[in-house]
Motif scaffolding. Structure first.
Motif, PDB file in Angstrom:
ATOM      1  N   GLU A  74       0.920  -1.093  -0.086  1.00  0.00           N
ATOM      2  CA  GLU A  74       0.144  -0.073  -0.095  1.00  0.00           C
ATOM      3  C   GLU A  74       0.933   1.150  -0.077  1.00  0.00           C
ATOM      4  OE1 GLU A  74      -3.950   1.581   2.377  1.00  0.00           O
ATOM      5  OE2 GLU A  74      -3.115  -0.095   2.685  1.00  0.00           O
ATOM      6  N   GLN A  75       1.866   1.270   0.562  1.00  0.00           N
ATOM      7  CA  GLN A  75       2.697   2.390   0.880  1.00  0.00           C
ATOM      8  C   GLN A  75       3.501   2.552  -0.524  1.00  0.00           C
ATOM      9  OE1 GLN A  75       5.010   5.666   2.277  1.00  0.00           O
ATOM     10  NE2 GLN A  75       3.591   4.378   3.671  1.00  0.00           N
ATOM     11  N   MET A  77       2.427   1.413  -3.317  1.00  0.00           N
ATOM     12  CA  MET A  77       1.481   1.845  -4.412  1.00  0.00           C
ATOM     13  C   MET A  77       1.141   3.350  -4.340  1.00  0.00           C
ATOM     14  SD  MET A  77      -1.339  -0.850  -4.840  1.00  0.00           S
ATOM     15  CE  MET A  77      -1.564  -1.676  -3.304  1.00  0.00           C
ATOM     16  N   ALA A  78       0.971   4.006  -3.177  1.00  0.00           N
ATOM     17  CA  ALA A  78       0.911   5.241  -3.018  1.00  0.00           C
ATOM     18  C   ALA A  78       2.187   6.228  -3.382  1.00  0.00           C
ATOM     19  CB  ALA A  78       0.510   5.628  -1.440  1.00  0.00           C
ATOM     20  N   ALA A 103       0.832   5.211  -9.541  1.00  0.00           N
ATOM     21  CA  ALA A 103       0.558   5.342  -8.304  1.00  0.00           C
ATOM     22  C   ALA A 103      -1.076   5.719  -7.899  1.00  0.00           C
ATOM     23  CB  ALA A 103       1.416   6.407  -7.756  1.00  0.00           C
ATOM     24  N   SER A 107      -3.195   2.793  -6.206  1.00  0.00           N
ATOM     25  CA  SER A 107      -3.479   2.980  -4.877  1.00  0.00           C
ATOM     26  C   SER A 107      -4.708   3.050  -4.578  1.00  0.00           C
ATOM     27  CB  SER A 107      -2.626   4.040  -4.207  1.00  0.00           C
ATOM     28  OG  SER A 107      -2.954   5.239  -4.792  1.00  0.00           O
ATOM     29  N   ARG A 159      -1.891  11.264   0.604  1.00  0.00           N
ATOM     30  CA  ARG A 159      -1.082  10.250   0.582  1.00  0.00           C
ATOM     31  C   ARG A 159       0.062  10.021   1.321  1.00  0.00           C
ATOM     32  NH1 ARG A 159       2.852   9.635  -4.995  1.00  0.00           N
ATOM     33  NH2 ARG A 159       3.710  11.708  -4.755  1.00  0.00           N
TER      34      ARG A 159
END
Length: 197
Positions: A74-75, A77-78, A103, A107, A159
């Motif tokens: 998740e980190q 992707m963001a 991104a 995300s 984000r």
């Protein structure tokens, strides 16, 4: 210089064929490993599936050196625009996808899919059942209109700050060195119900 032009032309042709296959697919099977989000061609497939409303069926590796970590992913992707190595970011741009746009899309969509966990350390029976679960998920995947992506400016503002060293360290496989087994100081006694044969 001619070689570089040929490579770019070849990449565009491969890109067109790949995105055509994704658009025409009933679903995209995403094998979630610790490094899948660092591979530009995989990112291109995922972005195409998101853009074309192709259902995404996730299969998350849960064992071995390439196991998928949802929190770290998740980190990543963001902050894909920050985490992608220079050559991967360049390849992604050559394929026509902005790392920041990827991104934003990844995300916003991938954390909402329900993945089938896959551990290669299981018995044949469990692996057979897992493969059946994957096939069932692919068979039941339907093209549906996804809700609109969140406002891009609000997404950018929310984000947070990236933590590249922490996240990228977790995407590397563990060292190949084996750790020795520990031997107990005392051998445990057999239970009282034990009967020799």
């Amino acid at each position: 210089k001619i070689g570089v032009l040929r490579q770019r032309r070849s990449a565009r042709l491969d890109c067109a064929v790949l995105t055509k296959h994704v658009r025409e697919s009933g679903c995209l099977l995403l094998l979630q490993s610790s490094r899948v989000l660092l591979r530009p061609w995989c990112i291109l497939e995922i972005v195409t599936a998101i853009d074309e409303q192709v259902p995404i069926v996730g299969v998350s590796l849960t064992s071995g050196g390439w196991a998928y970590n949802f929190a770290l992913a998740e980190q990543m992707m963001a902050h894909l625009d920050t985490f992608l190595p220079g050559d991967a970011a360049l390849t992604l741009r050559t394929l026509g996808v902005s790392p920041l746009d990827a991104a934003y899309k990844l995300s916003s969509v991938l954390p909402n899919i329900i993945s089938v966990p896959l551990s290669m350390n299981q018995s044949r029976g469990v692996l057979t059942a897992t493969v059946k679960d994957i096939v069932d998920a692919m068979d039941s995947a339907q093209r549906v209109v996804r809700p609109p992506l969140p406002d891009r400016d609000a997404w950018l503002a929310g984000r947070g700050e990236p933590q590249p060293e922490h996240v990228l360290a977790a995407t590397r496989p563990p060292p190949a060195a084996l750790t020795p087994a520990t031997i107990p100081e005392e051998v445990p006694a057999l239970p009282t119900c034990f009967r020799p044969r």
